[in-house]
Design an enzyme around this catalytic site. Structure first.
Site, PDB file in Angstrom:
ATOM      1  N   LYS A 128      39.830   4.637 -15.902  1.00  0.00           N
ATOM      2  CA  LYS A 128      39.564   3.672 -14.823  1.00  0.00           C
ATOM      3  C   LYS A 128      39.705   4.307 -13.437  1.00  0.00           C
ATOM      4  O   LYS A 128      38.813   4.160 -12.599  1.00  0.00           O
ATOM      5  CB  LYS A 128      40.507   2.480 -14.976  1.00  0.00           C
ATOM      6  CG  LYS A 128      40.369   1.415 -13.904  1.00  0.00           C
ATOM      7  CD  LYS A 128      40.977   0.107 -14.327  1.00  0.00           C
ATOM      8  CE  LYS A 128      42.365   0.277 -14.891  1.00  0.00           C
ATOM      9  NZ  LYS A 128      43.335   0.830 -13.904  1.00  0.00           N
ATOM     10  N   PHE A 171      31.550  10.530 -23.858  1.00  0.00           N
ATOM     11  CA  PHE A 171      32.136  11.707 -24.502  1.00  0.00           C
ATOM     12  C   PHE A 171      31.062  12.410 -25.319  1.00  0.00           C
ATOM     13  O   PHE A 171      30.129  11.763 -25.813  1.00  0.00           O
ATOM     14  CB  PHE A 171      33.309  11.300 -25.403  1.00  0.00           C
ATOM     15  CG  PHE A 171      34.583  11.044 -24.669  1.00  0.00           C
ATOM     16  CD1 PHE A 171      35.633  11.958 -24.716  1.00  0.00           C
ATOM     17  CD2 PHE A 171      34.756   9.890 -23.903  1.00  0.00           C
ATOM     18  CE1 PHE A 171      36.816  11.726 -24.038  1.00  0.00           C
ATOM     19  CE2 PHE A 171      35.935   9.655 -23.229  1.00  0.00           C
ATOM     20  CZ  PHE A 171      36.972  10.574 -23.300  1.00  0.00           C
ATOM     21  N   ARG A 178      46.291   2.761  -5.794  1.00  0.00           N
ATOM     22  CA  ARG A 178      47.752   2.696  -5.764  1.00  0.00           C
ATOM     23  C   ARG A 178      48.343   4.100  -5.771  1.00  0.00           C
ATOM     24  O   ARG A 178      47.709   5.051  -6.219  1.00  0.00           O
ATOM     25  CB  ARG A 178      48.275   1.930  -6.988  1.00  0.00           C
ATOM     26  CG  ARG A 178      47.918   0.470  -7.021  1.00  0.00           C
ATOM     27  CD  ARG A 178      48.339  -0.165  -8.331  1.00  0.00           C
ATOM     28  NE  ARG A 178      47.594   0.397  -9.452  1.00  0.00           N
ATOM     29  CZ  ARG A 178      47.981   0.317 -10.718  1.00  0.00           C
ATOM     30  NH1 ARG A 178      49.112  -0.289 -11.034  1.00  0.00           N
ATOM     31  NH2 ARG A 178      47.246   0.833 -11.675  1.00  0.00           N
ATOM     32  N   TRP A 204      33.719  12.419 -14.723  1.00  0.00           N
ATOM     33  CA  TRP A 204      34.773  13.370 -15.067  1.00  0.00           C
ATOM     34  C   TRP A 204      34.236  14.792 -15.041  1.00  0.00           C
ATOM     35  O   TRP A 204      34.867  15.698 -14.521  1.00  0.00           O
ATOM     36  CB  TRP A 204      35.351  13.047 -16.450  1.00  0.00           C
ATOM     37  CG  TRP A 204      36.557  13.881 -16.790  1.00  0.00           C
ATOM     38  CD1 TRP A 204      37.860  13.587 -16.549  1.00  0.00           C
ATOM     39  CD2 TRP A 204      36.551  15.166 -17.442  1.00  0.00           C
ATOM     40  NE1 TRP A 204      38.680  14.599 -16.995  1.00  0.00           N
ATOM     41  CE2 TRP A 204      37.902  15.586 -17.546  1.00  0.00           C
ATOM     42  CE3 TRP A 204      35.544  15.989 -17.938  1.00  0.00           C
ATOM     43  CZ2 TRP A 204      38.265  16.799 -18.131  1.00  0.00           C
ATOM     44  CZ3 TRP A 204      35.905  17.210 -18.507  1.00  0.00           C
ATOM     45  CH2 TRP A 204      37.250  17.599 -18.612  1.00  0.00           C
ATOM     46  N   PHE A 242      45.461  -1.525 -15.515  1.00  0.00           N
ATOM     47  CA  PHE A 242      45.193  -1.856 -16.919  1.00  0.00           C
ATOM     48  C   PHE A 242      43.917  -2.689 -17.048  1.00  0.00           C
ATOM     49  O   PHE A 242      42.952  -2.472 -16.319  1.00  0.00           O
ATOM     50  CB  PHE A 242      46.401  -2.522 -17.566  1.00  0.00           C
ATOM     51  CG  PHE A 242      47.637  -1.668 -17.550  1.00  0.00           C
ATOM     52  CD1 PHE A 242      47.612  -0.382 -18.083  1.00  0.00           C
ATOM     53  CD2 PHE A 242      48.821  -2.115 -16.980  1.00  0.00           C
ATOM     54  CE1 PHE A 242      48.742   0.425 -18.066  1.00  0.00           C
ATOM     55  CE2 PHE A 242      49.954  -1.317 -16.964  1.00  0.00           C
ATOM     56  CZ  PHE A 242      49.909  -0.046 -17.506  1.00  0.00           C
ATOM     57  N   ALA A 264      51.209  -3.005 -13.229  1.00  0.00           N
ATOM     58  CA  ALA A 264      50.394  -4.178 -13.562  1.00  0.00           C
ATOM     59  C   ALA A 264      50.897  -4.926 -14.780  1.00  0.00           C
ATOM     60  O   ALA A 264      50.512  -6.069 -14.991  1.00  0.00           O
ATOM     61  CB  ALA A 264      48.944  -3.757 -13.779  1.00  0.00           C
ATOM     62  N   LYS A 293      52.828   9.086 -19.293  1.00  0.00           N
ATOM     63  CA  LYS A 293      51.474   9.061 -18.757  1.00  0.00           C
ATOM     64  C   LYS A 293      51.077  10.366 -18.087  1.00  0.00           C
ATOM     65  O   LYS A 293      49.949  10.826 -18.199  1.00  0.00           O
ATOM     66  CB  LYS A 293      51.336   7.905 -17.757  1.00  0.00           C
ATOM     67  CG  LYS A 293      49.932   7.722 -17.202  1.00  0.00           C
ATOM     68  CD  LYS A 293      49.904   6.520 -16.263  1.00  0.00           C
ATOM     69  CE  LYS A 293      48.502   6.312 -15.693  1.00  0.00           C
ATOM     70  NZ  LYS A 293      48.451   5.178 -14.757  1.00  0.00           N
ATOM     71  N   THR A 323      39.660   7.450 -12.674  1.00  0.00           N
ATOM     72  CA  THR A 323      38.609   8.463 -12.568  1.00  0.00           C
ATOM     73  C   THR A 323      37.289   7.815 -12.165  1.00  0.00           C
ATOM     74  O   THR A 323      36.549   8.350 -11.324  1.00  0.00           O
ATOM     75  CB  THR A 323      38.448   9.202 -13.913  1.00  0.00           C
ATOM     76  OG1 THR A 323      39.690   9.822 -14.249  1.00  0.00           O
ATOM     77  CG2 THR A 323      37.358  10.254 -13.834  1.00  0.00           C
TER      78      THR A 323
END
Length: 554
Positions: free
Chosen positions: A69, A380, A92, A408, A299, A271, A103, A71
């Protein structure tokens, strides 16, 4: 060999932040330098007023397979700039807890990142330290007031204010302090929250200016007296000193993307246990300086996006023009029951089982919130044409387009199709709507979120929650919006229920008033406001080489 995110970030050519500021029309009187590549914007000096359109990026329910998200936010911002739309992203700030925990870093990924990546993920401009200091100053003031005679009659068994530290430290969840001699204070049960769950963080992120910040701080309820009356920061006369600690932290931070486009990184409430959006000040500042502002809610659409709509938009007047829902085929197959190590194999059956999760989030953004929506699929190499076609076909049935995103690997160039679709949607008329009206009771609001946004069929309230609801409505707080503290791993309050669970009941274990922030927190199940470190934490990979370069951050 594929480069790591931090290697890509460290190889980037950064421009002095003065050039980034100039790019968005700021002069030297409108920002303050924090080194060569970071600055704080003095919002009081901003005279520009473009009223840029806000694009909200959300996602499906997260899985270990990853969705991308943040990214996507960064790549979309770069892509919009590439096609000629003046755009600022607003994100954020990462918390140190997740950075060293499960993470890792949180500044985008691949060739869609914000930089300087190490600074953003670590101390940055000191905002979180200031928020923690203000939080703990208040804690010290409370205990000192009791020690010095307790003029307000604070019941030390009913103090709701906790101390804070920006680190995952389960040992501090429940403590006893004030032990020993009388000069050490009054013994009592206490505890810590992670800084991003502190009400100070929410107050800072939902305040419009420094005077609003001071007023909101004064409204914070820290506990109750022996005769059950709430005690506020205003009664302790602590708001001025707390504001002094936050006077610089309230200013948005200006940095840049890998493609040297402007980014505002400011505020960072979780969140799942807080409201999950960057600051109102940063978003509104970006709106004044650009034609488009790309931002995110933490999220999935059941958490960050719902709170963006029902809390941030309600309090700020911000109205998004379009929504991007981020998904991956891999994650959808995981929602369909495929183990992580088998996601690289085509599996149409599992994808069909997992797709309802995406479709529920689309339902939330289009039907519940009334906003034009596009699905961004982070592609992907293992995704097959049949899998991608199935996702597109199911979304088309809901009149929602699907765009493949390759930011990405290719940065803004990989997001131009998504950018064009976002511009098209943002020009459409929308039917923005809150999940519930202000006049609903506390229970009616919770029930609306559970039934409309989560897809549940009922809510169960434990006795403690029942008592707190009755108390808060009697005190006149029933009109406030709800901030649900819920697992991010499921639409329900049971993280083991993947996909789109149905016929479930959400249990509300406790209710807490955040009168300064202006919302009521509803805790589901055993959700905690202080995470712990995992068995294999991210910190084990982080180091500094002999040249002083940080490695392994992400």
């Amino acid at each position: 060999m594929v480069k790591t995110d931090i290697e890509i970030a460290q190889e980037a050519t950064m421009r002095p932040v003065t050039e980034i500021a100039e790019k968005i029309g700021l002069n030297e009187n409108q920002f303050e330098l924090y080194g060569k590549y970071k600055a704080k914007i003095d919002v009081d000096q901003i005279s520009q007023n473009k009223e840029g359109k806000v694009i909200l990026v959300t996602a499906i329910t997260p899985t270990p397979a990853g969705e991308g998200k943040t990214t996507t936010v960064v790549g979309l911002g770069d892509a919009l700039n590439r096609i000629g739309e003046e755009t600022i992203i607003a994100l954020r700030e990462p918390s140190l807890g997740p950075v060293f925990g499960i993470k890792g870093g949180a500044a985008g990924g691949g060739y869609a990142q914000v930089i300087p990546m190490e600074d953003i993920n670590l101390h940055f401009t000191g905002d979180f330290h200031a928020i923690g200091a203000a939080n703990n100053l208040l804690a010290a003031i409370i205990d000192n007031h009791i020690f010095q005679g307790n003029e307000l009659g604070i019941d030390n068994r009913r103090i709701t204010w906790k101390r804070a530290v920006d680190m995952n430290d389960r040992q501090l969840r429940h403590i006893v302090d004030g032990l020993g001699a009388r000069v050490n204070g009054v013994p009592r049960e206490d505890g810590f929250e992670i800084t991003v769950a502190s009400e100070i963080m929410a107050v800072l992120c939902l305040s419009n200016d420094i005077e609003d910040l001071k007023t909101n701080l004064a409204n914070i309820i820290i506990g109750y007296t022996y005769d059950n009356q709430p005690v506020t920061v205003r009664e302790l006369n602590a708001q001025g000193a707390m504001t002094a600690l936050l006077k610089d932290a309230i200013k948005p931070n200006l940095v840049q993307t890998l493609e040297n486009n402007p980014a505002l990184i400011h505020g960072g409430p979780f969140a799942n246990i807080a409201h999950g959006c960057n600051s109102v000040i940063a978003t509104n500042t970006a709106r004044k300086l650009a034609d488009y502002v790309v931002t995110e809610g933490g999220f999935g659409a059941d958490l960050g996006a719902e709170k963006f709509i029902d809390i941030k938009c309600r309090k700020s007047g911000i109205r998004p023009s379009a929504v991007v829902v981020v998904a991956t085929v891999r994650a959808l197959k995981m929602h369909g029951g495929v183990p992580k190590d088998q996601l690289g194999t085509e599996n149409i059956e599992a994808l069909e089982k997992g797709l309802p999760n995406l479709l529920k989030h689309i339902e939330n953004t289009t039907t519940v919130f009334g906003l034009p929506t596009v699905v961004a699929i982070n592609k992907f190499p293992t995704d097959t044409e049949a899998e991608l076609a199935l996702v597109e076909a199911e979304c088309k049935k809901r009149e929602v387009n699907v765009v493949l995103s390759d930011v990405w690997e290719n940065g803004g160039a990989g997001g131009e199709d998504l950018a064009r679709e976002v511009v098209r949607l943002a020009d459409q008329e929308n039917h923005f709507s809150f999940t519930y009206p202000d006049e609903y009771s506390i229970k009616e609001k919770i029930n609306a979120i559970v039934e409309k946004v989560y897809g549940g069929n009922s809510v169960q309230y434990e006795p403690l929650a029942e008592r707190e609801i009755a108390k808060l409505e009697k005190l006149g707080f029933g009109h406030l919006p709800i901030c649900m503290a819920k697992t991010q791993y499921s639409l329900s309050d049971d993280q083991t229920k993947l996909g789109r669970p149905t016929d479930f009941t959400v249990t509300i274990s406790n209710i807490k008033i955040s009168a300064g922030a202006g919302f009521i927190v509803a805790y589901t199940g055993t959700i905690m406001t202080m995470p712990g470190l995992p068995k294999k934490p991210a910190y084990e990979k982080i180091d500094v080489d002999p040249n002083g370069k940080i490695v392994g951050l992400f």
